[in-house]
Design a protein around this motif. Structure first.
Motif, mmCIF file in Angstrom:
data_model
loop_
_atom_site.group_PDB
_atom_site.id
_atom_site.type_symbol
_atom_site.label_atom_id
_atom_site.label_comp_id
_atom_site.label_asym_id
_atom_site.label_seq_id
_atom_site.Cartn_x
_atom_site.Cartn_y
_atom_site.Cartn_z
ATOM 1 N N THR A 73 -2.071 6.830 1.082
ATOM 2 C CA THR A 73 -3.233 6.353 0.342
ATOM 3 C C THR A 73 -4.130 5.548 1.280
ATOM 4 O OG1 THR A 73 -2.198 4.271 -0.384
ATOM 5 C CG2 THR A 73 -1.933 6.214 -1.802
ATOM 6 N N TRP A 74 -5.339 5.297 0.810
ATOM 7 C CA TRP A 74 -6.359 4.590 1.586
ATOM 8 C C TRP A 74 -6.722 3.320 0.834
ATOM 9 C CZ3 TRP A 74 -11.507 7.445 3.188
ATOM 10 C CH2 TRP A 74 -12.306 6.573 3.938
ATOM 11 N N THR A 75 -6.511 2.181 1.474
ATOM 12 C CA THR A 75 -6.816 0.877 0.888
ATOM 13 C C THR A 75 -7.921 0.200 1.686
ATOM 14 O OG1 THR A 75 -4.518 0.596 0.165
ATOM 15 C CG2 THR A 75 -5.892 -1.372 0.235
ATOM 16 N N SER A 104 -1.448 6.832 6.001
ATOM 17 C CA SER A 104 -1.813 5.685 5.172
ATOM 18 C C SER A 104 -2.847 4.873 5.939
ATOM 19 C CB SER A 104 -0.588 4.815 4.879
ATOM 20 O OG SER A 104 0.461 5.591 4.342
ATOM 21 N N ARG A 123 -8.144 -6.669 -7.375
ATOM 22 C CA ARG A 123 -7.784 -5.317 -6.954
ATOM 23 C C ARG A 123 -8.530 -4.330 -7.842
ATOM 24 N NH1 ARG A 123 -2.725 -3.083 -4.734
ATOM 25 N NH2 ARG A 123 -2.662 -0.853 -5.182
ATOM 26 N N CYS A 127 0.854 -1.185 0.000
ATOM 27 C CA CYS A 127 0.000 0.000 0.000
ATOM 28 C C CYS A 127 0.889 1.233 0.000
ATOM 29 C CB CYS A 127 -0.894 0.007 1.235
ATOM 30 S SG CYS A 127 -1.929 -1.460 1.407
ATOM 31 N N THR A 134 -8.113 2.555 -3.241
ATOM 32 C CA THR A 134 -7.945 1.229 -3.818
ATOM 33 C C THR A 134 -8.717 0.217 -2.984
ATOM 34 O OG1 THR A 134 -5.733 1.756 -4.650
ATOM 35 C CG2 THR A 134 -6.269 -0.579 -4.426
ATOM 36 N N VAL A 154 -9.005 -3.994 -2.348
ATOM 37 C CA VAL A 154 -8.476 -5.330 -2.631
ATOM 38 C C VAL A 154 -9.453 -6.353 -2.083
ATOM 39 C CG1 VAL A 154 -6.080 -4.586 -2.680
ATOM 40 C CG2 VAL A 154 -7.062 -5.379 -0.534
ATOM 41 N N ASP A 198 -8.805 -0.105 -8.532
ATOM 42 C CA ASP A 198 -8.406 1.275 -8.292
ATOM 43 C C ASP A 198 -9.543 2.213 -8.696
ATOM 44 O OD1 ASP A 198 -5.729 0.732 -7.385
ATOM 45 O OD2 ASP A 198 -5.214 0.250 -9.453
ATOM 46 N N VAL A 204 -5.388 1.400 6.033
ATOM 47 C CA VAL A 204 -5.855 0.103 5.549
ATOM 48 C C VAL A 204 -7.116 -0.210 6.334
ATOM 49 C CG1 VAL A 204 -5.368 -2.352 5.296
ATOM 50 C CG2 VAL A 204 -3.537 -0.675 4.957
#
Length: 218
Positions: free
Chosen positions: A12-14, A172, A200, A8, A188, A190, A202, A174
């Motif tokens: 960013t944000w996953t 960041s 995945r 990651c 994103t 997953v 985006d 998750v």
């Protein structure tokens, strides 16, 4: 988890989705050092915690790795203000009362600073946990169903606050969720199935996430 490799990007944000039993909640627990992995490596915020001692992990959780789970880990006898300041105090990082009050104001709880967790609704408690993450200036934040127990209005506020952590503080995130609309807030998405990373996406939208979930039987 089986041969699961996920990177990651910083800032960013996953979002992580998958059916029950897919290990989607195990992933942030391992990445945050709450569960120890038996093989491979875990590197939150580029810190290798694979064989880290409990002492090292405790220090990293105070200074680098944050958590916003459904079980909020707020301290019952402490006020909202004290809960927000507590991790910084434990990490021996000086924060002023004005900074703490500003963090609570930023999450819409400026008038609740002296209230204890039992005196606040679930959505308000979740916002206290986010204010705590905001003031700690942590590099990585792991969230497990942070909106799962909230009504739609409170959930929207929490998601907006998480987005601010990414855009304004460069943190960041998750986040585990089961909700396509919540996942669509991330950069994103997953998808896990039986401990494997299977897809995945985006630039997600609610409809695209729902479509992929249906594809993988989630």
């Amino acid at each position: 988890m089986d041969n699961l490799s996920l990177t990651c990007l910083a800032g960013t944000w996953t979002a992580v989705l998958g059916p029950s039993g897919s290990d989607k909640s195990t992933l942030p627990h391992c990445a945050a050092g709450l569960d120890k992995i038996t093989s491979g490596r875990a590197l939150p915020a580029d810190r290798d915690i694979t064989d880290a001692s409990d002492t090292v992990l405790t220090e990293l959780r105070r200074r680098v790795i944050g958590r916003v789970f459904q079980s909020l880990n707020l301290i019952g006898p402490l006020t909202a203000e004290q809960n927000v300041a507590f991790p910084s105090k434990m990490a021996r990082v000086r924060v002023s009362r004005a900074q703490v009050r500003q963090a609570l104001t930023d999450v819409g709880l400026g008038d609740r600073a002296m209230h204890k967790p039992r005196e606040m609704a679930g959505g308000q408690q979740q916002r206290v946990a986010i204010a705590r993450a905001m003031i700690s200036r942590l590099s990585a934040l792991f969230a497990d169903e942070p909106t799962g127990a909230l009504d739609s209005t409170s959930a929207k506020i929490v998601l907006e606050l998480l987005r601010r952590l990414v855009w304004e503080a460069g943190q960041s995130i998750v986040m585990v969720t089961h909700d396509p609309a919540v996942a669509a807030s991330a950069d994103t998405v997953v998808f896990l199935s039986d401990g494997h990373l299977v897809d995945r996406l985006d630039r997600p939208t609610t409809s695209l996430v729902a479509e992929r979930l249906a594809r993988w039987g989630c």
